[in-house]
Design a protein around this motif. Structure first.
Motif, PDB file in Angstrom:
ATOM      1  N   LYS A  18       0.829  -1.211   0.000  1.00  0.00           N
ATOM      2  CA  LYS A  18       0.000   0.000   0.000  1.00  0.00           C
ATOM      3  C   LYS A  18       0.861   1.258   0.000  1.00  0.00           C
ATOM      4  CE  LYS A  18      -3.987  -2.113   2.198  1.00  0.00           C
ATOM      5  NZ  LYS A  18      -4.784  -2.236   3.419  1.00  0.00           N
ATOM      6  N   LEU A  19       1.958   1.248   0.758  1.00  0.00           N
ATOM      7  CA  LEU A  19       2.846   2.402   0.810  1.00  0.00           C
ATOM      8  C   LEU A  19       3.442   2.686  -0.568  1.00  0.00           C
ATOM      9  CD1 LEU A  19       4.493   4.550   2.436  1.00  0.00           C
ATOM     10  CD2 LEU A  19       6.279   2.803   2.573  1.00  0.00           C
ATOM     11  N   LEU A  20       3.981   1.666  -1.199  1.00  0.00           N
ATOM     12  CA  LEU A  20       4.605   1.851  -2.508  1.00  0.00           C
ATOM     13  C   LEU A  20       3.588   2.334  -3.540  1.00  0.00           C
ATOM     14  CD1 LEU A  20       6.948  -1.274  -2.566  1.00  0.00           C
ATOM     15  CD2 LEU A  20       7.600   1.099  -2.156  1.00  0.00           C
ATOM     16  N   GLU A  21       2.365   1.799  -3.486  1.00  0.00           N
ATOM     17  CA  GLU A  21       1.310   2.237  -4.403  1.00  0.00           C
ATOM     18  C   GLU A  21       0.906   3.681  -4.130  1.00  0.00           C
ATOM     19  OE1 GLU A  21      -1.902  -0.555  -4.064  1.00  0.00           O
ATOM     20  OE2 GLU A  21      -0.805  -2.133  -5.120  1.00  0.00           O
ATOM     21  N   SER A  22       0.742   4.029  -2.862  1.00  0.00           N
ATOM     22  CA  SER A  22       0.294   5.384  -2.525  1.00  0.00           C
ATOM     23  C   SER A  22       1.346   6.438  -2.875  1.00  0.00           C
ATOM     24  CB  SER A  22      -0.092   5.489  -1.053  1.00  0.00           C
ATOM     25  OG  SER A  22       1.046   5.411  -0.234  1.00  0.00           O
ATOM     26  N   LEU A  23       2.616   6.083  -2.749  1.00  0.00           N
ATOM     27  CA  LEU A  23       3.692   7.018  -3.081  1.00  0.00           C
ATOM     28  C   LEU A  23       4.026   7.003  -4.579  1.00  0.00           C
ATOM     29  CD1 LEU A  23       6.175   6.439  -0.107  1.00  0.00           C
ATOM     30  CD2 LEU A  23       4.538   8.306  -0.393  1.00  0.00           C
ATOM     31  N   GLY A  24       3.589   5.947  -5.272  1.00  0.00           N
ATOM     32  CA  GLY A  24       3.883   5.826  -6.701  1.00  0.00           C
ATOM     33  C   GLY A  24       5.359   5.629  -6.980  1.00  0.00           C
ATOM     34  N   VAL A  25       6.025   4.844  -6.117  1.00  0.00           N
ATOM     35  CA  VAL A  25       7.457   4.590  -6.277  1.00  0.00           C
ATOM     36  C   VAL A  25       7.726   3.091  -6.218  1.00  0.00           C
ATOM     37  CG1 VAL A  25       8.125   6.798  -5.264  1.00  0.00           C
ATOM     38  CG2 VAL A  25       7.943   4.801  -3.798  1.00  0.00           C
ATOM     39  N   SER A  26       8.923   2.712  -6.654  1.00  0.00           N
ATOM     40  CA  SER A  26       9.360   1.330  -6.501  1.00  0.00           C
ATOM     41  C   SER A  26      10.219   1.239  -5.245  1.00  0.00           C
ATOM     42  CB  SER A  26      10.163   0.877  -7.717  1.00  0.00           C
ATOM     43  OG  SER A  26      11.433   1.498  -7.723  1.00  0.00           O
ATOM     44  N   ILE A  27      10.477   0.039  -4.809  1.00  0.00           N
ATOM     45  CA  ILE A  27      11.279  -0.160  -3.595  1.00  0.00           C
ATOM     46  C   ILE A  27      12.688   0.389  -3.768  1.00  0.00           C
ATOM     47  CG2 ILE A  27      12.127  -2.483  -4.073  1.00  0.00           C
ATOM     48  CD1 ILE A  27      11.311  -3.025  -1.033  1.00  0.00           C
ATOM     49  N   ALA A  61       6.900  20.356  13.647  1.00  0.00           N
ATOM     50  CA  ALA A  61       6.014  19.524  12.837  1.00  0.00           C
ATOM     51  C   ALA A  61       5.199  18.519  13.647  1.00  0.00           C
ATOM     52  CB  ALA A  61       6.831  18.765  11.790  1.00  0.00           C
ATOM     53  N   GLY A  62       5.456  18.408  14.920  1.00  0.00           N
ATOM     54  CA  GLY A  62       4.771  17.390  15.724  1.00  0.00           C
ATOM     55  C   GLY A  62       5.451  16.047  15.522  1.00  0.00           C
ATOM     56  N   GLU A  63       4.896  15.243  14.619  1.00  0.00           N
ATOM     57  CA  GLU A  63       5.507  13.964  14.262  1.00  0.00           C
ATOM     58  C   GLU A  63       5.650  13.881  12.755  1.00  0.00           C
ATOM     59  OE1 GLU A  63       3.281  10.671  15.819  1.00  0.00           O
ATOM     60  OE2 GLU A  63       4.221  10.835  17.778  1.00  0.00           O
ATOM     61  N   SER A  64       6.749  13.290  12.316  1.00  0.00           N
ATOM     62  CA  SER A  64       6.990  13.086  10.891  1.00  0.00           C
ATOM     63  C   SER A  64       7.299  11.621  10.657  1.00  0.00           C
ATOM     64  CB  SER A  64       8.177  13.923  10.413  1.00  0.00           C
ATOM     65  OG  SER A  64       7.912  15.283  10.583  1.00  0.00           O
ATOM     66  N   GLU A  65       6.756  11.069   9.567  1.00  0.00           N
ATOM     67  CA  GLU A  65       7.012   9.679   9.208  1.00  0.00           C
ATOM     68  C   GLU A  65       8.026   9.622   8.077  1.00  0.00           C
ATOM     69  OE1 GLU A  65       3.320   7.805   8.196  1.00  0.00           O
ATOM     70  OE2 GLU A  65       2.588   7.880  10.252  1.00  0.00           O
ATOM     71  N   TYR A  66       8.977   8.710   8.221  1.00  0.00           N
ATOM     72  CA  TYR A  66       9.984   8.452   7.214  1.00  0.00           C
ATOM     73  C   TYR A  66      10.001   6.961   6.943  1.00  0.00           C
ATOM     74  CZ  TYR A  66      11.613  13.081   8.529  1.00  0.00           C
ATOM     75  OH  TYR A  66      11.682  14.416   8.793  1.00  0.00           O
ATOM     76  N   TYR A  67      10.397   6.566   5.752  1.00  0.00           N
ATOM     77  CA  TYR A  67      10.442   5.156   5.400  1.00  0.00           C
ATOM     78  C   TYR A  67      11.814   4.808   4.864  1.00  0.00           C
ATOM     79  CZ  TYR A  67       5.452   5.553   5.964  1.00  0.00           C
ATOM     80  OH  TYR A  67       4.216   5.794   6.483  1.00  0.00           O
ATOM     81  N   ARG A  68      12.306   3.634   5.222  1.00  0.00           N
ATOM     82  CA  ARG A  68      13.607   3.142   4.771  1.00  0.00           C
ATOM     83  C   ARG A  68      13.480   1.678   4.402  1.00  0.00           C
ATOM     84  NH1 ARG A  68      14.043   7.836   4.926  1.00  0.00           N
ATOM     85  NH2 ARG A  68      15.519   9.136   6.069  1.00  0.00           N
ATOM     86  N   VAL A  69      14.163   1.278   3.339  1.00  0.00           N
ATOM     87  CA  VAL A  69      14.198  -0.121   2.960  1.00  0.00           C
ATOM     88  C   VAL A  69      15.490  -0.722   3.522  1.00  0.00           C
ATOM     89  CG1 VAL A  69      15.275   0.266   0.697  1.00  0.00           C
ATOM     90  CG2 VAL A  69      13.969  -1.800   1.076  1.00  0.00           C
ATOM     91  N   VAL A  70      15.377  -1.918   4.077  1.00  0.00           N
ATOM     92  CA  VAL A  70      16.514  -2.588   4.733  1.00  0.00           C
ATOM     93  C   VAL A  70      17.425  -3.195   3.669  1.00  0.00           C
ATOM     94  CG1 VAL A  70      17.189  -4.424   6.338  1.00  0.00           C
ATOM     95  CG2 VAL A  70      15.079  -3.119   6.743  1.00  0.00           C
ATOM     96  N   ILE A  71      18.727  -2.925   3.827  1.00  0.00           N
ATOM     97  CA  ILE A  71      19.741  -3.526   2.950  1.00  0.00           C
ATOM     98  C   ILE A  71      20.789  -4.225   3.802  1.00  0.00           C
ATOM     99  CG2 ILE A  71      19.388  -1.864   1.080  1.00  0.00           C
ATOM    100  CD1 ILE A  71      22.013  -0.490   2.032  1.00  0.00           C
TER     101      ILE A  71
END
Length: 75
Positions: free
Chosen positions: A22-31, A64-74
């Motif tokens: 869902k995250l990848l679809e909503s952002l319109g990006v690949s991993i 900003a209060g709270e900010s969400e960030y995403y990272r892919v594990v390598i």
């Protein structure tokens, strides 16, 4: 000292397969376009993360209060 309770380390959460899709679809990006985090990073050692998993990081901010960030594990 546990990294889970340290006040300077933001909250790290392992996304489920559905959440990842869902995250990848909503952002319109690949991993490949998600920023990276090393598998041995101290913030995710307790999460049992595997290469290719996505981690959600929630950081607190006075402005900003709270900010969400995403990272892919390598490796």
């Amino acid at each position: 000292m546990s990294t889970k309770t340290h006040n300077l380390i933001p909250t790290h959460t392992l996304l489920t397969t559905d959440e990842k899709t869902k995250l990848l679809e909503s952002l319109g990006v690949s991993i490949k376009e998600i920023p990276k985090i090393k598998i041995n990073d101290s913030g995710i050692t307790d999460l049992d993360a595997k290469s290719g998993d996505i981690i959600k990081i929630i950081r607190s901010s006075r402005s900003a209060g709270e900010s969400e960030y995403y990272r892919v594990v390598i490796e």
